[in-house]
Motif scaffolding. Structure first.
Motif, short mmCIF file in Angstrom:
data_model
loop_
_atom_site.label_atom_id
_atom_site.label_comp_id
_atom_site.label_asym_id
_atom_site.label_seq_id
_atom_site.Cartn_x
_atom_site.Cartn_y
_atom_site.Cartn_z
N PRO A 48 1.03 -0.86 0.06
CA PRO A 48 0.04 -0.33 0.21
C PRO A 48 1.03 1.20 0.22
CG PRO A 48 -0.71 -1.30 1.49
CD PRO A 48 0.05 -2.50 0.67
N GLU A 49 1.91 1.25 0.69
CA GLU A 49 2.80 2.38 0.79
C GLU A 49 3.40 3.22 -0.72
OE1 GLU A 49 5.80 -0.63 2.29
OE2 GLU A 49 2.97 -0.56 2.49
N ARG A 50 3.27 2.09 -1.42
CA ARG A 50 3.54 2.01 -2.92
C ARG A 50 2.99 2.61 -3.76
NH1 ARG A 50 10.24 -0.82 -3.98
NH2 ARG A 50 9.59 1.27 -4.89
N LEU A 51 1.81 2.60 -3.56
CA LEU A 51 0.73 2.78 -4.73
C LEU A 51 0.83 4.09 -5.38
CD1 LEU A 51 -2.18 2.19 -5.59
CD2 LEU A 51 -3.32 3.80 -4.15
N GLN A 52 1.05 5.27 -5.08
CA GLN A 52 1.46 6.38 -5.61
C GLN A 52 2.62 5.86 -6.78
OE1 GLN A 52 -0.04 9.32 -6.22
NE2 GLN A 52 0.58 9.35 -7.95
N GLU A 53 3.54 5.49 -6.16
CA GLU A 53 5.20 5.31 -6.93
C GLU A 53 4.62 4.03 -8.35
OE1 GLU A 53 9.33 4.19 -5.32
OE2 GLU A 53 7.58 3.98 -3.72
N PHE A 54 3.56 3.26 -7.63
CA PHE A 54 3.21 2.18 -9.02
C PHE A 54 2.67 2.66 -10.26
CE2 PHE A 54 0.11 -1.04 -10.79
CZ PHE A 54 1.21 -1.94 -11.59
N THR A 55 1.67 3.64 -9.64
CA THR A 55 0.81 4.37 -10.35
C THR A 55 1.53 5.10 -11.34
OG1 THR A 55 -0.97 4.49 -8.86
CG2 THR A 55 -1.09 6.16 -10.55
N GLU A 56 2.31 6.41 -10.96
CA GLU A 56 3.16 6.82 -11.69
C GLU A 56 3.67 5.88 -12.79
OE1 GLU A 56 5.64 8.78 -9.18
OE2 GLU A 56 4.27 10.32 -8.48
#
Length: 264
Positions: free
Chosen positions: A12-20
């Protein structure tokens, strides 16, 4: 139609990175080779992301997959993922689905594009983030409850940073493969500083485009047609309106340029 469901297990803490990462690499890799993204979802716990892709049939999917594997962008994506760490997503799975029936009305995407000139007669072109092989006229998809005139001015602004007036419609084009209907306009630069826009374009500018050299700038034939038709335009009549109750928003009979931007 064939649909492919791709599921990514993530932290969950890497959701933004994965979205980018998805928007920069995974999304353009597929759409640039002919796939369509039906939708992308994340679970409430934000530990799973699901993307559903659409292909004409199994043969189409296999061709897209071959093209993706051989592309330079995929090699860039693999290097980027290595830098971000393999736990950018923990694992991924995919399965394939076919529809059990037709439950929605026929789907068509409406887009707009604009042939914009400056005082020198040069043409405004952009290099799109997802189509780096060619310049093209600025444009994009019409949003829900948005008029095509508002949409074309918004898209030009979002991709180039400038404001324009719109004179009229120069053509209507249908991409049957992708269910896209494109309405093409001609207009004039008004104000603003040209600048590539993050997430939209990598280069923008006014160029001395002519019938003789159009293929020097615009490499894809279906984009060339729109520019060629707009060079000596025959403006098409059209009307914009709402119903319940009926209200005429804009009407143009097609006889002469009308600076439509002032009629919205």
């Amino acid at each position: 139609m064939l649909h492919r469901r791709k599921t990514y297990t993530i932290r969950p803490e890497r959701l933004q990175e994965f979205t980018e990462f998805f928007h920069t690499y995974l999304f353009p890799l597929q759409i640039s080779h002919g796939a369509r993204l039906v939708g992308r979802w994340v679970t409430e716990s934000e530990d799973e992301v699901i993307a559903i892709w659409e292909y004409r049939d199994r043969e189409h999917y296999e061709q897209v997959d071959r093209d993706v594997r051989n592309s330079a962008l995929r090699r860039e994506a693999m290097k980027k993922r290595a830098r971000l760490g393999k736990n950018l997503y923990i694992k991924s799975t995919e399965d394939f689905m076919t529809a059990t029936g037709v439950y929605t009305p026929p789907r068509a995407i409406v887009s707009v594009t604009a042939y914009i000139t400056n005082d020198a007669g040069e043409v405004l072109l952009v290099r799109n983030l997802h189509r780096g092989d060619t310049y093209e006229l600025p444009g994009g998809q019409v949003e829900n409850n948005e008029s095509i005139l508002d949409a074309v001015k918004r898209e030009v602004k979002e991709e180039t940073g400038v404001d324009v007036t719109i004179d009229g419609i120069t053509g209507i084009y249908q991409n049957i493969s992708s269910h896209i209907i494109c309405v093409a306009f001609r207009g004039t630069y008004v104000s603003g500083e040209l600048q590539a826009q993050e997430g939209e374009t990598t280069d923008v500018g006014f160029f001395p485009v002519t019938r003789e050299n159009v293929d020097t700038y615009i490499k894809r034939e279906h984009f060339q047609i729109r520019a060629l038709d707009a060079m000596n335009p025959v403006y098409l009549p059209h009307a914009l309106y709402t119903v319940r109750p009926y209200e005429l928003v804009s009407r143009y009979d097609g006889n002469a340029p009308s600076a439509l931007s002032g009629q919205n």
